[in-house]
Scaffold this motif. Structure first.
Motif, PDB file in Angstrom:
ATOM      1  N   UNK A 594     -39.979  53.012  36.430  1.00 11.29           N
ATOM      2  CA  UNK A 594     -38.799  52.259  36.858  1.00 11.29           C
ATOM      3  C   UNK A 594     -37.686  52.481  35.840  1.00 11.29           C
ATOM      4  N   UNK A 595     -36.452  52.374  36.282  1.00 11.34           N
ATOM      5  CA  UNK A 595     -35.329  52.359  35.344  1.00 11.34           C
ATOM      6  C   UNK A 595     -34.995  50.911  34.996  1.00 11.34           C
ATOM      7  N   UNK A 596     -34.309  50.747  33.878  1.00 12.68           N
ATOM      8  CA  UNK A 596     -34.031  49.399  33.376  1.00 12.68           C
ATOM      9  C   UNK A 596     -32.560  49.061  33.463  1.00 12.68           C
ATOM     10  N   UNK A 597     -32.253  47.900  34.068  1.00  9.80           N
ATOM     11  CA  UNK A 597     -30.938  47.307  33.889  1.00  9.80           C
ATOM     12  C   UNK A 597     -31.144  46.131  32.951  1.00  9.80           C
ATOM     13  N   UNK A 598     -30.468  46.159  31.808  1.00 16.88           N
ATOM     14  CA  UNK A 598     -30.780  45.106  30.836  1.00 16.88           C
ATOM     15  C   UNK A 598     -29.724  44.915  29.779  1.00 16.88           C
ATOM     16  N   UNK A 617     -29.460  51.277  32.083  1.00 20.83           N
ATOM     17  CA  UNK A 617     -28.238  50.606  32.525  1.00 20.83           C
ATOM     18  C   UNK A 617     -28.052  49.375  31.644  1.00 20.83           C
ATOM     19  N   UNK A 618     -27.274  49.539  30.602  1.00 21.19           N
ATOM     20  CA  UNK A 618     -27.075  48.452  29.642  1.00 21.19           C
ATOM     21  C   UNK A 618     -25.802  47.687  29.990  1.00 21.19           C
ATOM     22  N   UNK A 619     -25.904  46.370  29.948  1.00 24.88           N
ATOM     23  CA  UNK A 619     -24.714  45.551  30.235  1.00 24.88           C
ATOM     24  C   UNK A 619     -24.720  44.337  29.306  1.00 24.88           C
ATOM     25  N   UNK A 620     -23.641  43.598  29.357  1.00 22.16           N
ATOM     26  CA  UNK A 620     -23.597  42.267  28.741  1.00 22.16           C
ATOM     27  C   UNK A 620     -23.328  42.249  27.256  1.00 22.16           C
ATOM     28  N   UNK A 684     -22.228  36.837  30.959  1.00 27.21           N
ATOM     29  CA  UNK A 684     -22.732  38.185  31.249  1.00 27.21           C
ATOM     30  C   UNK A 684     -22.546  38.582  32.713  1.00 27.21           C
ATOM     31  N   UNK A 685     -22.040  37.672  33.528  1.00 23.34           N
ATOM     32  CA  UNK A 685     -22.054  37.894  34.983  1.00 23.34           C
ATOM     33  C   UNK A 685     -21.249  39.117  35.417  1.00 23.34           C
ATOM     34  N   UNK A 686     -19.992  39.188  34.949  1.00 22.82           N
ATOM     35  CA  UNK A 686     -19.088  40.246  35.402  1.00 22.82           C
ATOM     36  C   UNK A 686     -19.669  41.617  35.055  1.00 22.82           C
ATOM     37  N   UNK A 687     -20.134  41.718  33.838  1.00 24.63           N
ATOM     38  CA  UNK A 687     -20.707  42.973  33.354  1.00 24.63           C
ATOM     39  C   UNK A 687     -21.975  43.335  34.132  1.00 24.63           C
ATOM     40  N   UNK A 688     -22.756  42.323  34.472  1.00 24.24           N
ATOM     41  CA  UNK A 688     -23.985  42.545  35.246  1.00 24.24           C
ATOM     42  C   UNK A 688     -23.666  43.114  36.629  1.00 24.24           C
ATOM     43  N   UNK A 689     -22.686  42.496  37.294  1.00 22.70           N
ATOM     44  CA  UNK A 689     -22.348  42.926  38.651  1.00 22.70           C
ATOM     45  C   UNK A 689     -21.823  44.357  38.647  1.00 22.70           C
ATOM     46  N   UNK A 694     -23.147  50.502  39.418  1.00 18.32           N
ATOM     47  CA  UNK A 694     -23.534  51.828  38.906  1.00 18.32           C
ATOM     48  C   UNK A 694     -24.966  52.175  39.327  1.00 18.32           C
ATOM     49  N   UNK A 695     -25.843  51.185  39.262  1.00 19.63           N
ATOM     50  CA  UNK A 695     -27.238  51.399  39.673  1.00 19.63           C
ATOM     51  C   UNK A 695     -27.281  51.830  41.135  1.00 19.63           C
ATOM     52  N   UNK A 696     -26.588  51.091  41.988  1.00 18.37           N
ATOM     53  CA  UNK A 696     -26.608  51.381  43.425  1.00 18.37           C
ATOM     54  C   UNK A 696     -26.098  52.785  43.699  1.00 18.37           C
ATOM     55  N   UNK A 697     -24.997  53.119  43.025  1.00 17.03           N
ATOM     56  CA  UNK A 697     -24.393  54.432  43.228  1.00 17.03           C
ATOM     57  C   UNK A 697     -25.399  55.536  42.936  1.00 17.03           C
ATOM     58  N   UNK A 698     -26.068  55.410  41.810  1.00 15.90           N
ATOM     59  CA  UNK A 698     -27.012  56.468  41.435  1.00 15.90           C
ATOM     60  C   UNK A 698     -28.219  56.489  42.366  1.00 15.90           C
ATOM     61  N   UNK A 699     -28.637  55.313  42.821  1.00 13.75           N
ATOM     62  CA  UNK A 699     -29.839  55.246  43.650  1.00 13.75           C
ATOM     63  C   UNK A 699     -29.585  55.793  45.049  1.00 13.75           C
TER      64      UNK A 699
END
Ligand SMILES: *Cc1c(COP(=O)(O)O)cnc(C)c1O
Length: 756
Positions: A594-598, A617-620, A684-689, A694-699
């Motif tokens: 799996x890839x990580x969004x975190x 996928x780093x955010x926040x 962290x919400x804005x950055x998460x969304x 980006x995740x969706x685009x790549x997937x």
């Protein structure tokens, strides 16, 4: 009944698992039939899938026994330094498949069960999980046992044999219901009771001054600790270590002497009170609930285990003829005790009690031995999780230990006072005893003072512990010096299964978990209800159709993790930076594709280091950003007013969109998010969304190779997160033992010769 495999599926399974020798298959079949007949007392007409599971379990177990006995003989002959892993939790899950893999029996068993016309996966499903843990801390202990055996360490896990493990979670009408986990109902083929090694544990009583110095702990109540041993096989090295779990037994004369003959029945019924000590696992993850029964559990495991450790030390083959051994000088060279969080912290005062009161060593000598023997792993810095026992509980339950802790503290404070003259605030901060009503004992401080090594469970966490602890002065004063092993200590659970694209969106309870700690059970259950309510709306929305489903996984546990983690494409690790000590699910997902969004928190920081930040996928916020926000003051409403998507989501939760029957159901939750959220999740919400975009685009898009490439880079760089690697580091940096690549001769070969 599960559908039998097609021939093609069989061929695929064989190509994955290898081909078994015909002799092995015949042996498994005959042993299986023998156990079905003699052990289960069934024939094929009346046998149930559970009977078949037990017949297979006993068949596999037979292959453990010789190796288990051999390994323990080998340790007696060689007398290596022993490593004792003390933990209130061992989250083992199922045993059958792991044992077949480690003994190299899986192919033979697959083939034998197939030839018998049965489905091995169906049998494996009959096994109850050993759910003697809440989550990461208990699973870490289980992975460590596995790795210690694989690395050939002379290691033991010591804990409690809870009659009821973590509750079974039922979801009814969207709400959580807890059911008792009666995991021993059908018997446990993996354990061996050892009533002959039962040991006494003392509680209550009072302390009496001895004539000519010293003290005695007298008028105590005795409870017996009965050991149950479970084999822990290494991976294909013929090593089988022991996990020894204690069960509470009332002594035969329990309360009888207090009563007249007429109260006999009452006295027998009261035996349950004593035996309640090992009845049930406290279902608290990262939360301290200061109940007396829990304190009893913590002392129970420590007292029984230390007696066992000292008996083994004294009865060693070399110890018997070595007068030095009886003097305890060599104790820290022969024994390492690892404390899994502060739960077994009483090992420190208990070892002091034995050395000073029973073995009559002088205090300084005993303290030196204790510190050089013990080491401590911290699992969290969240204040609501820290064990701070009221002094009055100790006074009543463990009066001698309270005096010992006072003595430890006195010397500790004297040293600080000498180093920092006049710094009264420092004395208050670092004391083992916290003033207040009630006065409390800070168990983390006790562990830090009584250990030669302290570690966190990830690099960032170790750094945070160092800063908050402020105990660095020890490098100058501590008898054993002061070791801060770099963090980088991880757990990796071996998870098996097929990779498949997920068609569902799994809920993420991390937001929920961070809230549990504030408002406990009420809030936790409300969050589960919110998740299931949102799921209900999404899953029945015709506009959404089959494009998205939100599913709350009922009764998440080790055996379910083994299925769901390999099937996942995206792992969400969304804790506010600085609050998740390590996280271990993150590593399991990474290793399983799996890839990580975190956020940059816990072990995710090191995952990004290993794989390259561009492959996660780093955010926040980072920890430094969180500190900035804290300085300025966090205002959830500012985010709520500024971000329309966030406002809409919060408003929908608030105005009953997800729960029309009772529109204000979630008002406590919304109130907390808007007015007192310690975790500052809106920040962290804005950055998460935008990161999810980006995740969706790549997937989704044209280039599926890009996703796969990232996955491969992640898997290829996940090696650091193996618990085998972690245990190598513990072995050399903390325990002072060498991993051994000696393969103990298997039972069908002549026994080894002792070297001396
Ligand atoms: C790994 C694991 C956990 C801990 O996961 P974290 O991400 O570290 O919180 C909890 N439960 C089960 C069943 C696990 O396998």
């Amino acid at each position: 009944m599960a559908v039998p495999l097609t021939d093609q599926e069989r061929r695929k399974q064989i190509s994955v698992r290898g081909i078994a020798g015909l002799g092995d298959v015949a042996e498994v079949k005959s042993s299986f039939n023998r156990h079905l007949h003699f052990t289960l007392v069934k024939d094929r007409n009346v046998a149930t899938p559970r009977d078949y599971y037990f017949a297979l379990a006993h068949t596999v177990r037979d292959h453990l026994v010789g190796r288990w006995i051999r390994t323990q003989q080998y340790y007696y002959e060689k007398d290596p330094k022993r490593v004792y892993y003390l933990s209130l939790e061992f989250y083992m899950g199922r045993t059958l498949q792991n044992t077949m893999i480690n003994l190299g029996l899986q192919t033979a068993c697959d083939e034998a069960i197939y030839q018998l016309g049965l489905d091995i996966e169906e049998l494996e499903e009959m096994e109850e999980d050993a759910g003697l843990g809440n989550g990461g801390l208990g699973r870490l202990a289980a992975c460590f046992l596995d790795s210690m055996a694989t690395l050939g360490l002379a290691a033991y896990g010591y804990g409690i044999r809870y009659e009821f493990g973590i509750f079974n979670q039922k979801i009814r009408n969207g709400w959580q219901l807890e059911e008792a986990d009666d995991w021993l109902r059908y018997g446990n083929p993996w354990e061996k009771a050892r009533p002959e090694y039962m040991l006494p544990v003392h509680f209550y009583g009072r302390v009496e001054k001895r004539e000519g110095g010293g003290v005695d702990w007298v008028d105590t109540q005795v409870i017996l600790a009965m050991p149950y041993d479970t084999p822990v096989p290494g991976y294909r090295n013929n090593t089988v270590n022991t996990m020894r779990l204690w069960s509470a037994k009332a002594p035969d004369d329990f309360k009888l002497h207090n009563f007249n003959v007429g109260d006999y029945i009452e006295a027998v019924l009261d035996r349950n009170l004593a035996e309640n000590i090992s009845r049930v696992l406290y279902p608290n993850d990262n939360f301290f609930e200061g109940k007396e029964l829990r304190l009893k559990q913590e002392y129970f495991v420590v007292a029984a285990t230390l007696q066992d450790i000292i008996r083994r030390f004294k009865s060693s083959k070399f110890g018997c003829r070595d007068p030095v051994r009886t003097s305890f000088d060599t104790f820290p060279k022969k024994v390492a005790i690892q404390l899994n969080d502060t739960h077994p912290a009483l090992a420190i005062p208990e070892l002091m009690r034995i050395l000073v009161d029973v073995e009559k060593l002088d205090w300084e000598k005993a303290w030196d031995i204790t510190c050089r023997t013990c080491s401590y792993t911290n699992h969290t810095v969240l204040p609501e999780a820290l064990e701070r026992w009221p002094v009055y509980m100790f006074e009543k339950l463990l009066p001698r230990h309270l005096l010992i802790i006072y003595d430890i503290n006195q010397r500790h404070l004297d040293r600080i006072a000498a180093l920092f003259p006049g710094d009264v605030d420092r004395l208050r901060r670092m004391s083992l005893i916290e003033e207040g009503d009630p006065k409390r004992i800070n168990m983390a401080h006790l562990c830090v003072v009584g250990s030669h090594a302290v570690n966190g469970v990830a690099q960032i966490h170790t750094d945070i512990v160092k800063e908050t602890c402020n105990f660095c002065y020890f490098s100058q004063t501590h008898p054993a010096g002061w070791i801060w092993p770099p963090g980088r200590l991880f757990d990796t659970c071996v998870v098996v299964g097929e990779h498949a694209a997920v068609a569902v969106a799994l809920d993420d309870v991390t937001w929920g978990l961070s809230l549990i700690q504030v408002l406990c059970y009420h809030m936790a259950k409300l969050i589960i209800k919110l998740i299931t309510s949102v799921g209900h709306v999404i899953n029945n929305d015709p506009a959404v159709g089959n494009r998205l489903k939100l599913i709350y996984l009922e009764n998440y546990r080790v055996s379910l993790a083994e299925r769901v983690i390999p099937a996942a494409d995206l792992s969400e690790q969304i804790s506010t930076a600085g609050t998740e000590a390590s996280g271990t699910g993150n590593m399991k997902f990474m290793l399983n594709g799996a890839l990580t969004i975190g956020t940059m928190d816990g072990a995710t920081v090191e995952m990004a280091q290993e794989a390259g930040e561009e492959n996660l996928f780093i955010f926040g916020m980072r920890v430094s950003d969180v500190e900035e926000v804290d300085k300025k003051g966090y205002d959830a409403r500012e985010f709520y007013e500024r971000l329309p998507e966030l406002k809409l989501a919060v408003d929908q939760i608030q105005n009953g969109f997800f729960n029309p029957e009772k529109p204000d159901l979630f008002k406590d939750l919304v109130d907390m998010l808007l007015n007192h959220d310690r975790f500052k999740v809106f920040a962290d919400f804005e950055s998460y969304v935008s990161c999810q975009d980006r995740v969706s685009l790549l997937f989704q898009v044209k280039n599926p190779r890009a996703w796969t490439q990232m996955v491969i880079r992640n898997i290829a760089s996940s090696g650091k997160f193996s618990s085998d690697r972690t245990i190598r580091q513990y072995a050399t940096e903390i325990w002072g033992v060498e991993p051994s690549d000696v393969t103990i001769p298997p039972p069908n070969e002549p026994p080894f010769k002792a070297q001396d």
